[in-house]
Design an enzyme around this catalytic site. Structure first.
Site, PDB file in Angstrom:
ATOM      1  N   LYS A  49       0.411  -1.120  -0.189  1.00 59.32           N
ATOM      2  CA  LYS A  49      -0.008   0.243  -0.003  1.00 59.32           C
ATOM      3  C   LYS A  49       0.988   0.948   0.157  1.00 59.32           C
ATOM      4  O   LYS A  49       0.350   2.584  -0.744  1.00 59.32           O
ATOM      5  CB  LYS A  49      -0.791  -0.017   1.498  1.00 59.32           C
ATOM      6  CG  LYS A  49      -0.177   0.189   2.487  1.00 59.32           C
ATOM      7  CD  LYS A  49      -1.500   0.509   3.504  1.00 59.32           C
ATOM      8  CE  LYS A  49      -0.537   0.527   4.975  1.00 59.32           C
ATOM      9  NZ  LYS A  49       0.049   2.064   5.266  1.00 59.32           N
ATOM     10  N   THR A  50       1.891   1.030   0.655  1.00 59.60           N
ATOM     11  CA  THR A  50       3.033   2.452   0.673  1.00 59.60           C
ATOM     12  C   THR A  50       3.502   2.872  -1.192  1.00 59.60           C
ATOM     13  O   THR A  50       3.404   3.874  -1.045  1.00 59.60           O
ATOM     14  CB  THR A  50       3.774   1.845   1.390  1.00 59.60           C
ATOM     15  OG1 THR A  50       3.629   1.845   2.848  1.00 59.60           O
ATOM     16  CG2 THR A  50       4.929   3.513   2.114  1.00 59.60           C
ATOM     17  N   ASP A 240      -4.184   7.685   4.079  1.00 62.23           N
ATOM     18  CA  ASP A 240      -3.369   6.219   4.612  1.00 62.23           C
ATOM     19  C   ASP A 240      -3.970   6.122   5.969  1.00 62.23           C
ATOM     20  O   ASP A 240      -4.197   6.248   6.235  1.00 62.23           O
ATOM     21  CB  ASP A 240      -1.664   6.782   5.118  1.00 62.23           C
ATOM     22  CG  ASP A 240      -1.350   5.161   5.136  1.00 62.23           C
ATOM     23  OD1 ASP A 240      -2.029   4.305   4.293  1.00 62.23           O
ATOM     24  OD2 ASP A 240       0.237   4.523   5.759  1.00 62.23           O
ATOM     25  N   GLU A 241      -3.712   4.289   5.822  1.00 63.49           N
ATOM     26  CA  GLU A 241      -4.173   4.161   7.350  1.00 63.49           C
ATOM     27  C   GLU A 241      -5.670   4.663   7.604  1.00 63.49           C
ATOM     28  O   GLU A 241      -6.158   4.800   8.235  1.00 63.49           O
ATOM     29  CB  GLU A 241      -3.255   4.047   8.364  1.00 63.49           C
ATOM     30  CG  GLU A 241      -2.422   3.445   8.757  1.00 63.49           C
ATOM     31  CD  GLU A 241      -1.859   2.109   8.616  1.00 63.49           C
ATOM     32  OE1 GLU A 241      -3.568   1.227   8.251  1.00 63.49           O
ATOM     33  OE2 GLU A 241      -1.401   1.708   7.978  1.00 63.49           O
ATOM     34  N   GLN A 271      -8.319  -4.314   9.545  1.00 63.37           N
ATOM     35  CA  GLN A 271      -7.321  -4.704  10.141  1.00 63.37           C
ATOM     36  C   GLN A 271      -7.062  -3.122  11.095  1.00 63.37           C
ATOM     37  O   GLN A 271      -6.639  -2.585  11.593  1.00 63.37           O
ATOM     38  CB  GLN A 271      -5.643  -4.257   9.657  1.00 63.37           C
ATOM     39  CG  GLN A 271      -5.125  -5.348   8.873  1.00 63.37           C
ATOM     40  CD  GLN A 271      -3.845  -5.529   8.145  1.00 63.37           C
ATOM     41  OE1 GLN A 271      -2.867  -5.520   8.946  1.00 63.37           O
ATOM     42  NE2 GLN A 271      -4.047  -5.359   6.356  1.00 63.37           N
ATOM     43  N   ARG A 617       1.599 -11.535  10.731  1.00 58.75           N
ATOM     44  CA  ARG A 617       2.696 -10.684  10.658  1.00 58.75           C
ATOM     45  C   ARG A 617       3.795 -11.659  10.110  1.00 58.75           C
ATOM     46  O   ARG A 617       5.212 -11.270  10.056  1.00 58.75           O
ATOM     47  CB  ARG A 617       3.070 -10.913  12.302  1.00 58.75           C
ATOM     48  CG  ARG A 617       1.877  -9.278  12.915  1.00 58.75           C
ATOM     49  CD  ARG A 617       1.331  -8.096  12.292  1.00 58.75           C
ATOM     50  NE  ARG A 617       0.376  -8.095  11.414  1.00 58.75           N
ATOM     51  CZ  ARG A 617       0.600  -7.659  10.248  1.00 58.75           C
ATOM     52  NH1 ARG A 617       1.403  -6.585   9.775  1.00 58.75           N
ATOM     53  NH2 ARG A 617      -0.220  -7.810   8.807  1.00 58.75           N
TER      54      ARG A 617
END
Length: 672
Positions: A49-50, A240-241, A271, A617
């Site tokens: 995503k970044t 973002d987020e 998330q 993770r």
């Protein structure tokens, strides 16, 4: 500080040709080259995503959108710096005037241009958390509130109450009633303190972090020229987020994108795990309703984990009814099947994890590439003791070790006095817990009794400690009464009874008034009592805990890398990180999911999202462990049910490991 680029070199540097199709996968390319309008990008874990966001910014600039007309909002300073640096590398130059940073950073930049709108000058100061607590304490002193009959919440707790009310756009009364019900009777006094706090900030020409957002929203809504101006300027707004936004941040986003409507939000409802901080998953789930005409894209290609890990994650999250369905696909080839490992109890669970960690290190996996994750802090207690016994270095991410936490050390300080009445540091710590006794009077009291062969007995017998103010005298009396109870043979010889006596004597109330997360800390103390229940004397319990970390501060032979540490972390602290191997421990009903969530559908779905975050993770190996029994000081040995999140999973998605050990020192027999 966050970075806003302002180099004139930008307009002098020739455009660099960027091969977007080669740099991005098909999903990412569609997002980066999308048109305008409201856009929701559902970005699964490990999906880049970044990379997508930074290439989107670069693409807009190459399409001749001026950098000053782009607003990129992130949730951390680190994320902002990383994204802006990446944009520079992609373009080959620093784009002049690009707006990038956290909500608070953007608020600070804009409010500096409009100080009069909030009754400040442009040189207004910004209070950090410590400054804010000091100012709230001053307001409490101004009002001369009586706190002798009822313990009043400390400044850090009040600051948390005020902040939650602001960020969720709720009344203070609602927040206290719902989240801090122990202070319901104090609502009028708390409201007076809040009013005084606001006035003191105005007079001092300062803002706290929350003011940067509330004053910004007020400016955008109530100053037509400014509101229209900034909304017109920000032709493209990227967030973002997005799943972590709260109500206040949503309102700001709506104002910024009001004119052009080009809002691109990147997030993942699967998330969203920070409801306790005020984050609202419905901001993402209702995005198409809030912003009509929304186009939805999905980033489902995962570059982090093996197919086996992703199949388990996909199977788990499908049980959430409130979500945008998506399915993660792995780029990596096949790997190991996740292991499900039932253990006899928490001590055997700790022993298994410790030995398996050592075996993995022998196989060439560094400790820092291994993480042990857990739902609640107390679940690491037995593991920390086991790691210390085996001299395995570890660090607790985003916090302190279980036995180094303030509330654990407070209780142990009381017990240390019972064992060694001449322990000056324990006296200083326990005295200052009593209301009315600060460091100065604690020192004076200690000096008055320190010369006695048994200072505790001298204190109980009524040793003169000199004249004390009434509040200090009351605190000293409570202290004496508590230790009279603690030295009762029926209590002093039983560690659990001693801890319960400390709680009854006022520490239970102290937790509520001094800590924002009092309920979690009370769970920690329950675990401390469970550990204490295995001991027949306070002396042995204190002695064993004092010896729990023989390696700390020493050079450990056998470890090639002195900075090599096993990572221990709550799942909340682990979000956004990755390791080669992850152990997820304590997967029993009532702990994961938490007992309070079982009867609440929304809370249960957030708990499942926590499980999803935890298992995604890892890059290659996943161990899911749970104890079959738990020993509690109240009921003895209790049978535990495996987490419903495990019971939901098809059996073919994991490999069941049977662990047997004839005694605590023998090798494990692992029977997949």
């Amino acid at each position: 500080m966050e970075k806003r680029y302002s180099l004139t070199q930008a307009v002098q540097t020739p455009a660099k040709k960027i091969a977007y199709e080669e740099a991005l996968n098909e999903e990412q390319f569609r997002v980066v080259t999308a048109g305008g309008g409201p856009t929701l990008v559902l970005a699964g874990p490990g999906s880049g995503k970044t990379r997508t966001l930074t290439y989107r910014v670069s693409y807009l600039i190459q399409k001749e959108i001026q950098p000053r007309n782009i607003l990129l909002v992130t949730f951390t300073v680190k994320a902002a710096r990383e994204m802006l640096d990446r944009v520079e590398k992609i373009l080959g130059y620093r784009p002049d005037g690009l707006w990038g940073g956290t909500f608070h950073h953007i608020g600070n930049m804009i409010l500096r241009q409009h100080p009069k709108s909030m009754g400040r000058t442009s040189a207004f100061g910004i209070l950090d958390e410590e400054d804010a607590k000091d100012l709230i304490t001053a307001c409490m002193n101004d009002l001369k509130l009586s706190t002798t009959k009822t313990r009043f919440p400390q400044a850090n707790v009040l600051e948390s109450i005020f902040s939650l009310a602001v960020n969720t756009c709720r009344t203070l009364e609602d927040v206290v009633s719902d989240c801090y019900s122990q202070f319901t009777d104090l609502i009028p006094a708390i409201e007076r303190i809040w009013a005084g706090y606001k006035e003191r900030k105005r007079r001092a020409n300062v803002l706290d972090y929350d003011d940067l957002l509330t004053e910004l929203l007020s400016l955008l809504r109530n100053n037509p020229k400014a509101g229209q101006g900034y909304s017109k300027q920000f032709q493209y707004v990227l967030v973002d987020e997005y799943q972590d936004t709260n109500r206040l941040q949503l309102e700001l986003i709506k104002e910024f994108s009001r004119v052009h409507g080009n809002i691109l939000a990147v997030g993942d409802d699967a998330q969203s795990i920070y409801a306790f901080r005020g984050a609202e998953v419905k901001n993402l789930l209702e995005f198409p309703t809030i912003f009509p005409g929304t186009t939805i894209y999905r980033l489902e290609t995962n570059y982090r984990s093996t197919p086996e890990i992703l199949r388990l994650a996909n199977a788990s999250i499908q049980f959430n009814s409130k979500q945008f369905p998506k399915e993660l696909h792995a780029v990596k080839g096949p790997g190991e099947i996740p292991a499900l490992v039932p253990l006899a109890d928490a001590r055997q669970q700790a022993a298994f994890v410790a030995q398996r960690v050592l075996e993995l290190r022998e196989e060439g996996i560094p400790l820092q590439e291994i993480a042990v994750l857990f739902r609640a802090r107390f679940q690491s207690a037995e593991l920390e003791l086991e790691l210390a016994k085996r001299n395995i270095p570890y660090l607790v991410r985003g916090g302190v070790r279980f036995f180094e936490q303030a509330h654990i050390k407070d209780i142990l300080a009381h017990l240390k006095i019972l064992v060694n009445p001449q322990d000056e540091m324990a006296w200083q710590r326990t005295l200052q817990i009593q209301e009315g006794i600060g460091s100065g009077y604690a020192r004076r009291i200690w000096e008055a009794i320190a010369s006695a062969s048994n200072p505790l007995q001298e204190a109980i017998r009524g040793r003169d400690v000199g004249a004390l103010p009434s509040r200090t005298q009351a605190g000293w009396k409570r202290f004496i009464n508590m230790f009279q109870e603690l030295t009762n043979p029926a209590v002093s010889g039983q560690p659990v009874e001693a801890i319960l006596a400390i709680l009854r004597a006022g520490y239970e109330e102290y937790l509520k008034t001094h800590f924002k997360n009092a309920s979690e800390r009370r769970e920690d103390l329950e675990q401390l009592m469970n550990l204490a229940s295995h001991y027949e004397s306070v002396e042995r319990f204190v002695e064993d805990l004092a010896l729990r970390e023989p390696f700390k501060g020493e050079t450990i032979t056998g470890w090639e890398e002195p900075d090599e540490f096993l990572v221990l972390s709550t799942i909340h602290q682990a979000k956004g990180l990755e390791w080669s191997v992850v152990f997820l421990i304590g997967l029993v009903e009532g702990q994961m999911p938490h007992a309070k969530a079982i009867e609440d559908t929304n809370a249960l779905e957030e708990e499942r999202r926590l499980f999803y975050v935890a298992v995604t993770r890892t890059k290659s190996q996943l161990y899911l462990t749970y104890p079959l029994t738990r020993y509690t000081y109240q009921r003895g040995e209790v049978l535990m049910r495996p987490s419903s999140f495990i019971q939901e999973l098809p059996e073919e998605l994991y490999e069941l490991w049977r662990v047997s050990s004839p005694d605590q020192t023998s090798s494990w027999n692992l029977d997949p």
